[in-house]
Write a protein that holds these residues in place. Structure first.
Motif, PDB file in Angstrom:
ATOM      1  N   VAL A  74      13.048 -62.701 -20.685  1.00 45.03           N
ATOM      2  CA  VAL A  74      11.774 -62.833 -21.395  1.00 45.03           C
ATOM      3  C   VAL A  74      11.983 -63.554 -22.722  1.00 45.03           C
ATOM      4  CG1 VAL A  74       9.938 -61.550 -22.566  1.00 45.03           C
ATOM      5  CG2 VAL A  74      10.674 -60.851 -20.273  1.00 45.03           C
ATOM      6  N   VAL A  75      12.999 -63.141 -23.473  1.00 45.04           N
ATOM      7  CA  VAL A  75      13.273 -63.778 -24.760  1.00 45.04           C
ATOM      8  C   VAL A  75      13.645 -65.243 -24.564  1.00 45.04           C
ATOM      9  CG1 VAL A  75      14.854 -63.804 -26.722  1.00 45.04           C
ATOM     10  CG2 VAL A  75      13.892 -61.649 -25.939  1.00 45.04           C
ATOM     11  N   ALA A  76      14.413 -65.538 -23.523  1.00 46.95           N
ATOM     12  CA  ALA A  76      14.798 -66.921 -23.253  1.00 46.95           C
ATOM     13  C   ALA A  76      13.589 -67.788 -22.945  1.00 46.95           C
ATOM     14  CB  ALA A  76      15.791 -66.973 -22.089  1.00 46.95           C
ATOM     15  N   GLU A  77      12.542 -67.207 -22.402  1.00 48.34           N
ATOM     16  CA  GLU A  77      11.320 -67.952 -22.090  1.00 48.34           C
ATOM     17  C   GLU A  77      10.474 -68.190 -23.336  1.00 48.34           C
ATOM     18  OE1 GLU A  77       8.708 -70.082 -19.846  1.00 48.34           O
ATOM     19  OE2 GLU A  77      10.531 -69.164 -19.039  1.00 48.34           O
ATOM     20  N   LEU A  78      10.431 -67.199 -24.244  1.00 48.85           N
ATOM     21  CA  LEU A  78       9.486 -67.260 -25.362  1.00 48.85           C
ATOM     22  C   LEU A  78      10.101 -67.695 -26.685  1.00 48.85           C
ATOM     23  CD1 LEU A  78       7.466 -63.969 -24.672  1.00 48.85           C
ATOM     24  CD2 LEU A  78       6.883 -66.302 -23.982  1.00 48.85           C
TER      25      LEU A  78
END
Length: 473
Positions: free
Chosen positions: A380-384
């Motif tokens: 999730v963090v890698a996406e946002l």
């Protein structure tokens, strides 16, 4: 029993944890006269979008003049949000009364050697009892977790079932692969009962297999343009029927964006349905994924029409136009622009990132994020995070928060300006102080955290027409 006392009693039942199986709730419902058997139910499951789809179907049926109940979970601000009739929440005193009525049955079950029902099983039993006693015309029932052994799955003959989609989430309970998770979710498919789904790939293969084995007609939701059911083995097209290998024929409902383009107040779509084409439907919800959900809701309504229920076409337009589903791509402040979204898994994060591109092009982002420890936090963090100017990491108010500060370590891989603030109210205030007037503050992650942030903004009086907790909606 007073409401606060009832809530304390119910919260104490969380000590029984997540304990799958239908034996306990079936026994409890038997003692209550099996109210679930006397209700007309639309059963909605899936990884993401099941709550939005529930709200849409219910809003259309209410617009058509039907007394429509919804049971959803979790809630944002008040437990009473879970039980609504035509958008009006259950009165707190009714919750207290229902728990008082169930308590002797729970005690008797334990005395007779049954396991104690879990908190969610008790909540589900309350829903069936409440909506039966209130004489609703329909109950739109959202799956709690999974499908096959979720306590809502005691409904043996729903009118329609829905599996919105399947993505990686709740892997500790549902499985480690899409195929395993889809198998659990497909457990709500019932013999002969039509299913609506927007699943793709392996998930669609699993769902189609269940439909074939149970003789359940399938309606596939797809966008206009891309190949229908990509990855599921489409072999032949005849009208709006498609054959999925091996050996199942299904009908399709197609959607496409309509109107004058994307707007922060909502969006338009056209749906080529089972019965007719609906042009320029409006939904006051953001995100392309909501177009898919809206098309799925149209499919459900048309299947109900096919079963003889009178639902005027204009009810579809009116119902969708007034649907509300808070904390899902919800704009709550204009300067700086503040967006709330409960994107608690990778699939949700992808939808959120796409919405940034669609609706907030060119705006820099101050991201506030807090996630539970059992989620795919790294993905999730890698996406946002790479899209953010600054990231504020905070702690969801949940025993499942785990090592919440690890999110900051992940975020620092992509952005230099990262802060950790444990208190959600303080994290929100700090993000607002960081943001320039032209920037977007996006608060996302665990719904527990997003709900607390929403409360903070409501108490500040800065939101745009958001009802207070315990109010309608």
């Amino acid at each position: 029993m007073q409401y606060d006392e009832a809530m304390t009693y119910l919260q104490n039942l969380t000590k029984f944890g997540v304990n799958f199986g239908l034996g306990r709730i079936k026994e409890l419902l038997r003692r209550l006269g099996d109210p679930q058997e006397k209700l007309k139910v639309v059963h909605i499951g899936g990884t993401n979008g099941k709550g939005s789809t529930t709200a849409m179907v219910a809003s259309v049926l209410t617009a058509a003049g039907y007394r429509t109940g919804t049971f959803t979970s979790p809630h944002l601000h008040s437990y009473t949000e879970r039980y609504q009739i035509d958008g009006v929440q259950i009165p707190p005193e009714r919750v207290a009364s229902l728990i008082s009525q169930l308590k002797p049955h729970l005690e008797a079950m334990v005395e007779e050697g049954f396991e104690h029902p879990t908190e969610f099983e008790v909540s589900t039993a309350m829903a069936f009892k409440y909506f039966y006693e209130k004489g609703v015309d329909f109950l739109i029932l959202e799956v709690g977790l999974g499908g096959a052994i979720d306590s809502t799955n005691v409904v043996e003959k729903p009118l329609v079932t829905v599996i919105t989609n399947v993505a990686m989430d709740h892997m500790d309970y549902l499985g480690q692969t899409i195929r395993e998770i889809a198998t659990v979710k497909a457990g709500i498919i019932k013999p002969g009962v039509p299913l609506v789904t927007a699943c793709r790939g392996e998930a669609l293969e699993v769902v189609a297999k269940f439909c074939r084995e149970k003789g359940s007609p399938m309606v596939l939701v797809n966008s206009v343009g891309p190949a229908i059911a990509s990855g599921a083995g489409v072999t032949e097209e005849t009208g709006n029927r498609f054959n999925l290998n091996p050996g199942i024929s299904c009908r399709t409902v197609l959607w496409e964006a309509a109107g004058g383009g994307l707007d922060q107040g909502g969006q338009y779509l056209a749906v080529h349905g089972l019965r007719r084409t609906y042009r320029d439907l409006f939904i006051p919800l953001l995100g392309r994924h909501q177009l898919v959900n809206a098309a799925g809701a149209v499919a459900v309504v048309e299947l109900l029409m096919e079963q003889g229920f009178a639902i005027p076409e204009e009810a579809l337009y009116r119902g969708l136009a007034v649907v509300r589903w808070p904390a899902r791509l919800e704009i709550v402040l204009n300067r700086p622009l503040v967006l709330l979204d409960g994107a608690h898994n990778y699939d949700g994060a992808r939808s959120l990132a796409r919405a940034w591109d669609d609706y907030f092009t060119g705006r820099q982002v101050v991201l506030v994020i807090g996630m539970l420890g059992d989620k795919e936090r790294g993905r999730v963090v890698a996406e946002l995070a790479p899209r953010a100017r600054a990231v504020v990491v905070t702690r969801p108010n949940s025993p499942r928060a785990g090592d919440w500060q690890r999110l900051a370590e992940e975020a620092r891989k992509y952005v230099t300006e990262v802060y950790t603030i444990e208190s959600v109210p303080e994290a929100v205030e700090y993000a607002l102080s960081l943001a320039r007037p032209s920037e977007l503050v996006c608060i996302t992650g665990s719904l527990y955290m997003v709900a607390e942030a929403r409360e903070v903004l409501m108490e500040k009086g800065t939101t745009n027409g958001i009802p207070h907790a315990g109010g309608k909606g």
